[in-house]
Design an enzyme around this catalytic site. Structure first.
Site, PDB file in Angstrom:
ATOM      1  N   ASN A   9      -2.280  -4.538  -8.466  1.00  0.00           N
ATOM      2  CA  ASN A   9      -3.563  -4.718  -7.772  1.00  0.00           C
ATOM      3  C   ASN A   9      -3.259  -4.744  -6.279  1.00  0.00           C
ATOM      4  O   ASN A   9      -2.749  -5.731  -5.763  1.00  0.00           O
ATOM      5  CB  ASN A   9      -4.223  -6.027  -8.213  1.00  0.00           C
ATOM      6  CG  ASN A   9      -5.486  -6.311  -7.414  1.00  0.00           C
ATOM      7  OD1 ASN A   9      -6.036  -5.425  -6.774  1.00  0.00           O
ATOM      8  ND2 ASN A   9      -5.941  -7.563  -7.455  1.00  0.00           N
ATOM      9  N   TRP A  10      -3.563  -3.643  -5.620  1.00  0.00           N
ATOM     10  CA  TRP A  10      -3.221  -3.540  -4.195  1.00  0.00           C
ATOM     11  C   TRP A  10      -4.153  -4.355  -3.314  1.00  0.00           C
ATOM     12  O   TRP A  10      -3.895  -4.518  -2.121  1.00  0.00           O
ATOM     13  CB  TRP A  10      -3.268  -2.072  -3.760  1.00  0.00           C
ATOM     14  CG  TRP A  10      -2.108  -1.243  -4.228  1.00  0.00           C
ATOM     15  CD1 TRP A  10      -1.071  -1.648  -5.030  1.00  0.00           C
ATOM     16  CD2 TRP A  10      -1.862   0.131  -3.906  1.00  0.00           C
ATOM     17  NE1 TRP A  10      -0.196  -0.601  -5.227  1.00  0.00           N
ATOM     18  CE2 TRP A  10      -0.655   0.504  -4.550  1.00  0.00           C
ATOM     19  CE3 TRP A  10      -2.538   1.077  -3.143  1.00  0.00           C
ATOM     20  CZ2 TRP A  10      -0.127   1.786  -4.445  1.00  0.00           C
ATOM     21  CZ3 TRP A  10      -1.999   2.355  -3.046  1.00  0.00           C
ATOM     22  CH2 TRP A  10      -0.810   2.702  -3.687  1.00  0.00           C
ATOM     23  N   LYS A  11      -5.259  -4.804  -3.877  1.00  0.00           N
ATOM     24  CA  LYS A  11      -6.277  -5.532  -3.089  1.00  0.00           C
ATOM     25  C   LYS A  11      -6.666  -4.688  -1.874  1.00  0.00           C
ATOM     26  O   LYS A  11      -6.676  -3.463  -1.962  1.00  0.00           O
ATOM     27  CB  LYS A  11      -5.772  -6.913  -2.672  1.00  0.00           C
ATOM     28  CG  LYS A  11      -5.154  -7.680  -3.839  1.00  0.00           C
ATOM     29  CD  LYS A  11      -4.969  -9.123  -3.532  1.00  0.00           C
ATOM     30  CE  LYS A  11      -4.144  -9.784  -4.624  1.00  0.00           C
ATOM     31  NZ  LYS A  11      -4.324 -11.201  -4.692  1.00  0.00           N
ATOM     32  N   HIS A  94     -12.353 -10.478 -10.853  1.00  0.00           N
ATOM     33  CA  HIS A  94     -11.203 -11.070 -10.150  1.00  0.00           C
ATOM     34  C   HIS A  94     -11.692 -12.317  -9.397  1.00  0.00           C
ATOM     35  O   HIS A  94     -12.797 -12.339  -8.856  1.00  0.00           O
ATOM     36  CB  HIS A  94     -10.601 -10.053  -9.179  1.00  0.00           C
ATOM     37  CG  HIS A  94      -9.260 -10.460  -8.663  1.00  0.00           C
ATOM     38  ND1 HIS A  94      -9.115 -11.423  -7.683  1.00  0.00           N
ATOM     39  CD2 HIS A  94      -8.008 -10.063  -8.994  1.00  0.00           C
ATOM     40  CE1 HIS A  94      -7.823 -11.594  -7.450  1.00  0.00           C
ATOM     41  NE2 HIS A  94      -7.130 -10.773  -8.231  1.00  0.00           N
ATOM     42  N   GLU A  96     -11.036 -13.395  -6.595  1.00  0.00           N
ATOM     43  CA  GLU A  96     -11.402 -13.152  -5.183  1.00  0.00           C
ATOM     44  C   GLU A  96     -12.833 -12.629  -5.099  1.00  0.00           C
ATOM     45  O   GLU A  96     -13.567 -12.939  -4.153  1.00  0.00           O
ATOM     46  CB  GLU A  96     -10.393 -12.185  -4.544  1.00  0.00           C
ATOM     47  CG  GLU A  96      -9.072 -12.898  -4.295  1.00  0.00           C
ATOM     48  CD  GLU A  96      -7.848 -11.997  -4.258  1.00  0.00           C
ATOM     49  OE1 GLU A  96      -7.998 -10.771  -4.178  1.00  0.00           O
ATOM     50  OE2 GLU A  96      -6.731 -12.542  -4.351  1.00  0.00           O
ATOM     51  N   GLU A 166      -5.569 -15.269 -14.983  1.00  0.00           N
ATOM     52  CA  GLU A 166      -5.079 -15.445 -13.614  1.00  0.00           C
ATOM     53  C   GLU A 166      -5.518 -16.805 -13.065  1.00  0.00           C
ATOM     54  O   GLU A 166      -6.629 -16.935 -12.539  1.00  0.00           O
ATOM     55  CB  GLU A 166      -5.665 -14.350 -12.720  1.00  0.00           C
ATOM     56  CG  GLU A 166      -5.236 -12.957 -13.091  1.00  0.00           C
ATOM     57  CD  GLU A 166      -5.155 -12.070 -11.852  1.00  0.00           C
ATOM     58  OE1 GLU A 166      -4.096 -11.491 -11.631  1.00  0.00           O
ATOM     59  OE2 GLU A 166      -6.131 -12.016 -11.090  1.00  0.00           O
ATOM     60  N   GLY A 172      -1.485 -15.223  -5.155  1.00  0.00           N
ATOM     61  CA  GLY A 172      -1.105 -15.058  -3.755  1.00  0.00           C
ATOM     62  C   GLY A 172      -0.496 -16.302  -3.136  1.00  0.00           C
ATOM     63  O   GLY A 172      -0.349 -16.389  -1.915  1.00  0.00           O
ATOM     64  N   SER A 212       1.222 -14.530  -8.766  1.00  0.00           N
ATOM     65  CA  SER A 212       2.564 -14.610  -8.198  1.00  0.00           C
ATOM     66  C   SER A 212       3.650 -14.122  -9.153  1.00  0.00           C
ATOM     67  O   SER A 212       4.730 -14.719  -9.232  1.00  0.00           O
ATOM     68  CB  SER A 212       2.857 -16.038  -7.711  1.00  0.00           C
ATOM     69  OG  SER A 212       1.952 -16.388  -6.677  1.00  0.00           O
ATOM     70  N   GLY A 233      -0.162  -8.600  -7.894  1.00  0.00           N
ATOM     71  CA  GLY A 233      -0.731  -8.365  -6.570  1.00  0.00           C
ATOM     72  C   GLY A 233       0.349  -8.012  -5.566  1.00  0.00           C
ATOM     73  O   GLY A 233       0.812  -6.873  -5.487  1.00  0.00           O
ATOM     74  N   GLY A 234       0.789  -9.001  -4.804  1.00  0.00           N
ATOM     75  CA  GLY A 234       1.731  -8.791  -3.702  1.00  0.00           C
ATOM     76  C   GLY A 234       2.943  -7.946  -4.058  1.00  0.00           C
ATOM     77  O   GLY A 234       3.310  -7.026  -3.313  1.00  0.00           O
TER      78      GLY A 234
END
Ligand code: PEP
Length: 252
Positions: A9-11, A94, A96, A166, A172, A212, A233-234
């Site tokens: 997930n590149w966000k 998600h 976010e 999640e 994150g 994470s 993600g990251g």
């Protein structure tokens, strides 16, 4: 046996130029023999990702989608647009989007239904806050999200979808859930699917852990019976993603 699926997930990261560079860097080291791989990229990168990943078996997903067919919804992207662009998955719910953009379960459910109606597979995210975990209501809260977000969804559809557990406190933050914590919730989600549908459906649905995930914690997470991959993600923005994919293969 469920095939593990690792989704990046590149966000809101990666310009089209950066997207091209990153995919060209990662692509030679990724293959989908024993694991499904998916990049969920910003809308502006979808076509580039499709072009660069053609013929690799690696899928491209969107990070959001609106439930209406078309019309005066400035800034939104429709299911039909995603299908026409060759997109096969979409992340929905998600935390976010639930948090910053106030998406509630009713809206997420409409999006899930629209995705299925259009032939797109949803990756439905659910997860508790730290306050809810400390209050001891994690499982109850997540079961409630699942019931609401899947209202009207058939068992055949659920069998094909992805659910991503999640925990909000792990996204994150660099503070991942332990493999036992993640397994406990993923097992509870599967049990809830069995209660709502049946055992076959529960055994088919793939449940990811996200929060994470890194190359050092992925191997242990992937040994767990109810964890069928990860939403990353990251670490999906770096070559570390390859190691995470390889850990999933080793536990396939
Ligand atoms: C995510 O984007 O869904 C996520 C889990 O991010 P991170 O891996 O950076 O925690």
């Amino acid at each position: 046996m469920r095939k593990k699926i690792i989704a990046g997930n590149w966000k809101m990261n990666m310009t089209p130029t950066e997207a091209r560079d990153l995919l060209e860097l990662l692509k030679p080291s990724l293959d989908t023999k024993d694991v499904d791989i998916l990049f969920c990229v910003p809308a502006i990168d979808l076509l580039i990702a499709k072009e660069l990943l053609a013929g690799t078996g690696i899928e491209v997903g969107a990070q959001n989608m609106y439930f209406e067919e078309k019309g005066a919804y400035t800034g939104e992207i429709s299911a039909e647009m995603l299908v026409d662009a060759g997109v096969s998955y979409v992340i929905l719910g998600h935390s976010e989007r639930r948090g910053y953009f106030k998406e509630d379960d009713e809206m997420i459910n409409k999006k899930v239904c629209k995705a299925f109606e259009s032939g797109i597979i949803p990756i439905l995210c659910c997860g508790e806050s730290m306050e809810q975990r400390e209050e001891g209501i994690t499982l109850e809260f997540i079961r409630d999200q699942i019931v609401k977000d899947l209202a009207g969804v058939t068992k055949d559809q659920v069998a094909r979808m992805i659910i991503a557990y999640e925990p909000i406190w792990a996204i994150g933050t660099g503070k991942n859930a332990t493999s036992d914590q993640a397994e406990e919730v993923c097992a509870a989600i599967r049990k809830e699917i069995a209660r709502l549908y049946d055992d076959d459906t529960a055994q088919s649905v793939r449940i990811q852990y996200g929060g994470s995930v890194k190359s050092n914690n992925a191997p242990e997470l992937f040994t767990k019976a109810n964890i069928d991959g990860a939403l990353v993600g990251g670490a999906s923005l770096r070559s570390e993603f390859i190691q995470i994919v390889n850990s999933a293969k080793e536990n396939s």
